[in-house]
Design a protein around this motif. Structure first.
Motif, short mmCIF file in Angstrom:
data_model
loop_
_atom_site.label_atom_id
_atom_site.label_comp_id
_atom_site.label_asym_id
_atom_site.label_seq_id
_atom_site.Cartn_x
_atom_site.Cartn_y
_atom_site.Cartn_z
N LEU A 113 41.85 46.21 32.20
CA LEU A 113 42.75 45.06 32.29
C LEU A 113 43.66 44.98 31.06
O LEU A 113 44.20 43.92 30.74
CB LEU A 113 41.94 43.77 32.42
CG LEU A 113 41.07 43.63 33.68
CD1 LEU A 113 40.24 42.36 33.64
CD2 LEU A 113 41.93 43.64 34.94
N ASP A 255 42.34 39.16 47.20
CA ASP A 255 42.43 39.51 45.79
C ASP A 255 43.66 38.81 45.22
O ASP A 255 44.78 39.04 45.68
CB ASP A 255 42.58 41.04 45.68
CG ASP A 255 42.65 41.50 44.25
OD1 ASP A 255 42.38 40.69 43.36
OD2 ASP A 255 42.99 42.68 44.03
N ASP A 259 42.66 36.36 39.57
CA ASP A 259 41.28 36.86 39.43
C ASP A 259 41.17 37.74 38.18
O ASP A 259 40.21 37.65 37.42
CB ASP A 259 40.86 37.69 40.66
CG ASP A 259 40.80 36.84 41.92
OD1 ASP A 259 40.93 35.61 41.81
OD2 ASP A 259 40.63 37.42 43.01
N SER A 260 42.18 38.58 37.99
CA SER A 260 42.17 39.48 36.83
C SER A 260 42.32 38.69 35.53
O SER A 260 41.72 39.02 34.51
CB SER A 260 43.28 40.51 36.92
OG SER A 260 43.08 41.31 38.08
N TYR A 263 38.95 37.12 34.90
CA TYR A 263 38.01 38.16 34.47
C TYR A 263 38.25 38.52 33.01
O TYR A 263 37.32 38.58 32.21
CB TYR A 263 38.17 39.40 35.36
CG TYR A 263 36.97 40.30 35.31
CD1 TYR A 263 35.92 40.15 36.21
CD2 TYR A 263 36.85 41.27 34.32
CE1 TYR A 263 34.80 40.94 36.15
CE2 TYR A 263 35.73 42.07 34.24
CZ TYR A 263 34.70 41.91 35.16
OH TYR A 263 33.58 42.68 35.07
N LYS A 264 39.52 38.74 32.68
CA LYS A 264 39.84 39.14 31.30
C LYS A 264 39.51 38.01 30.32
O LYS A 264 39.01 38.24 29.23
CB LYS A 264 41.32 39.52 31.20
CG LYS A 264 41.67 40.04 29.81
CD LYS A 264 42.98 40.79 29.78
CE LYS A 264 43.20 41.40 28.39
NZ LYS A 264 44.38 42.26 28.33
#
Length: 339
Positions: A113, A255, A259-260, A263-264
């Motif tokens: 990421l 997706d 979401d990323s 997460y990061k």
């Protein structure tokens, strides 16, 4: 059904219903529901005031809010363009299966990421707040008491000392506080035992307002989950579990770019924190489901903010193809997972 019972008489219907509500426990439930609504109810406004005034009466504040929201959206869209990643897409079936099998251990995943950057950090927001100025206000460059008060230059109405004393009366030295008056030097029977006993009584009564008053003197760890559920009027009924399962299936099927970001953010903050790292997997589950929870949009009916909108591909600018993005209207920022 109750109305057909012979003991129910039309003459005393009102009183009978009141008695029924008391005996069935519904009276408390209704009180708690009203109490939680009152906490978010907008303050009364002039009848002729337009809707935007209800949310934020000051024109310069609305303007600043609008440009801040545009800036966040621009940051999100430019990241989409740079990385050639859509805001939302359906997950391929194999990815859906993998996510489902890893649901309780998402922290073991290590996707790259490095190219994703937070949309903004709290210090960016602070900078915006520091630059806010009231145009109707004499704001000369001459140093004065007023412009040396602090970083925020907007004249805010703050409570004076007597008002603060009244608001935080539970912090008075004469009143016990859990976390202070349960230290090793104070025998537990003086305060702690009694405070826990009162807490259990508040829970038995199932009264939201009483619970909110009670925790102002500290919340015993063992009662914390139940007391906060009562204060926030949250239940754990089968329909709540079903609602959560629907949110989870939305996460599995689609997706989102956010979401990323979530997460990061967990990786950069909570997973490096001595207190939070053990909850890393729960954080993914809660935050990913939260991003799909459209009931959060109700918050915008009394908050001055406006949820960001995006357009379905190829339909840019056509209002009937506009959707809120993310579905809950909240774009995560750096440090968001710590909330």
């Amino acid at each position: 059904v109750s109305l057909h019972k012979p003991e129910i008489k039309l003459e005393s219907l009102k009183e009978d219903i009141k008695d029924f509500l008391k005996t069935s426990g519904w009276e408390k439930k209704l009180q708690n529901a009203i109490y939680s609504e009152l906490n978010v109810f907008p303050a009364p406004c002039h009848p002729a005031a337009p809707p935007e005034h209800m949310k934020e009466p000051l024109g310069y504040m609305r303007k600043a809010q609008g440009s801040w929201e545009k800036r966040i959206l621009k940051s999100l869209n430019s990241m989409c363009t740079e990385l050639s990643i859509p805001l939302a897409q359906k997950r391929p079936v194999n990815e859906q299966k993998e996510l489902l099998s890893k649901w309780n251990e998402m922290g073991t995943d290590e996707p790259d990421l490095s190219l994703f950057r937070p949309v903004y950090a709290p210090k960016d927001f602070l900078e915006v707040l520091m630059n806010l100025r009231n145009p109707n206000y004499e704001n000369g460059e001459q140093p004065s008491f007023r412009n040396h008060l602090g970083l925020i230059q907007v004249p805010l109405k703050v409570k004076d000392i007597p008002e603060l004393k009244e608001d935080f009366s539970e912090l008075d030295l004469n009143i016990g506080q859990l976390g202070i008056d349960d230290s090793a030097q104070v025998p537990p029977e003086f305060f702690e035992n009694e405070h826990v006993r009162v807490g259990q009584k508040v829970l038995a009564e199932q009264d939201s307002a009483a619970a909110q008053q009670y925790v102002r003197q500290g919340c015993p760890t063992a009662l914390r989950a139940d007391l906060w559920a009562l204060i926030l009027n949250i239940s754990n009924q089968p329909e709540d579990i079903l609602y959560y399962e629907q949110l989870k299936s939305n996460v599995i099927q689609h997706d989102l770019l956010v979401d990323s970001l979530i997460y990061k953010d967990v990786k950069l903050t909570a997973s490096n924190d001595d207190y939070y790292f053990v909850f890393e997997d729960y954080l993914y589950q809660v935050l990913l489901c939260f991003s799909r929870d459209t009931s959060v949009l109700e918050h915008f009916s009394y908050s001055s903010a406006t949820p960001p909108k995006s357009y379905i591909r190829g339909k840019l600018g056509m209002e009937e193809y506009a959707v809120f993005y993310p579905p809950n209207g909240v774009i995560p920022f750096h440090g968001f997972s710590m909330y």
